[in-house]
Design a protein around this motif. Sequence first.
Motif, PDB file in Angstrom:
ATOM      1  N   ALA A   1       0.795  -1.140   0.031  1.00  0.00           N
ATOM      2  CA  ALA A   1      -0.085   0.053   0.073  1.00  0.00           C
ATOM      3  C   ALA A   1       0.988   1.330   0.170  1.00  0.00           C
ATOM      4  CB  ALA A   1      -0.986   0.088   1.317  1.00  0.00           C
ATOM      5  N   ALA A   2       2.258   1.240   0.529  1.00  0.00           N
ATOM      6  CA  ALA A   2       2.913   2.306   0.721  1.00  0.00           C
ATOM      7  C   ALA A   2       3.932   2.252  -0.528  1.00  0.00           C
ATOM      8  CB  ALA A   2       3.725   2.205   2.105  1.00  0.00           C
ATOM      9  N   SER A   3       3.989   1.409  -1.510  1.00  0.00           N
ATOM     10  CA  SER A   3       5.199   1.322  -2.439  1.00  0.00           C
ATOM     11  C   SER A   3       4.408   2.211  -3.418  1.00  0.00           C
ATOM     12  CB  SER A   3       5.197  -0.146  -2.694  1.00  0.00           C
ATOM     13  OG  SER A   3       5.632  -0.199  -4.047  1.00  0.00           O
ATOM     14  N   GLU A   4       5.415   2.972  -3.988  1.00  0.00           N
ATOM     15  CA  GLU A   4       4.994   3.792  -5.011  1.00  0.00           C
ATOM     16  C   GLU A   4       4.986   3.045  -6.546  1.00  0.00           C
ATOM     17  OE1 GLU A   4       7.796   7.337  -5.708  1.00  0.00           O
ATOM     18  OE2 GLU A   4       7.698   7.841  -3.753  1.00  0.00           O
ATOM     19  N   VAL A   5       5.857   1.991  -6.347  1.00  0.00           N
ATOM     20  CA  VAL A   5       5.703   0.802  -7.817  1.00  0.00           C
ATOM     21  C   VAL A   5       4.530   0.463  -7.793  1.00  0.00           C
ATOM     22  CG1 VAL A   5       6.838  -0.844  -8.827  1.00  0.00           C
ATOM     23  CG2 VAL A   5       8.349   0.845  -7.786  1.00  0.00           C
ATOM     24  N   ALA A   6       3.977  -0.263  -6.887  1.00  0.00           N
ATOM     25  CA  ALA A   6       2.775  -0.920  -6.326  1.00  0.00           C
ATOM     26  C   ALA A   6       1.311  -0.144  -6.719  1.00  0.00           C
ATOM     27  CB  ALA A   6       2.677  -1.613  -5.142  1.00  0.00           C
ATOM     28  N   THR A   7       1.582   1.304  -6.143  1.00  0.00           N
ATOM     29  CA  THR A   7       0.506   2.332  -6.490  1.00  0.00           C
ATOM     30  C   THR A   7       0.367   2.540  -8.197  1.00  0.00           C
ATOM     31  OG1 THR A   7       0.861   3.405  -4.438  1.00  0.00           O
ATOM     32  CG2 THR A   7      -0.220   4.679  -6.102  1.00  0.00           C
ATOM     33  N   ARG A   8       1.605   2.633  -8.534  1.00  0.00           N
ATOM     34  CA  ARG A   8       1.413   2.893 -10.204  1.00  0.00           C
ATOM     35  C   ARG A   8       1.109   1.667 -10.827  1.00  0.00           C
ATOM     36  NH1 ARG A   8       6.325   3.209 -12.649  1.00  0.00           N
ATOM     37  NH2 ARG A   8       7.386   2.663 -11.086  1.00  0.00           N
TER      38      ARG A   8
END
Length: 121
Positions: A71-78
């Motif tokens: 949830a906090a990962s920029e990569v996963a968010t993208r």
Amino acid sequence: MTEPTRVCFQLQVRPELLDEYLARHSPVWPEMLAEIAASGRRNYSLFVGDGGRLIGYYETDDDPAAQAYLAASEVATRWEAEMARFFVDLDGRPDQAATPLTEVFNLADQLSAVPTPAESE
């Protein structure tokens, strides 16, 4: 040593977008693969059935921590922002809002509970 948590979930891929969804997973971005591994998820698989029914499975030692990491990962968010349009009736990010399934049988668990011949004497 504690046993890992087994997590299984279900999502519904829009049938008209199924081919594109499958193409997007062959391969997944290397940086997203690294984030999944860094979150503590392992033995992760996705299975697709008729009509775009998607079943996912992974194991982890701490699912809430893995969820929080992603949830906090920029990569996963993208990645999840790009994947969201593929799913039917999804309220939130796919990695956070998938419908969890309840495990009703596990062979290893049941075999380990069966007494050995020496124990049953």
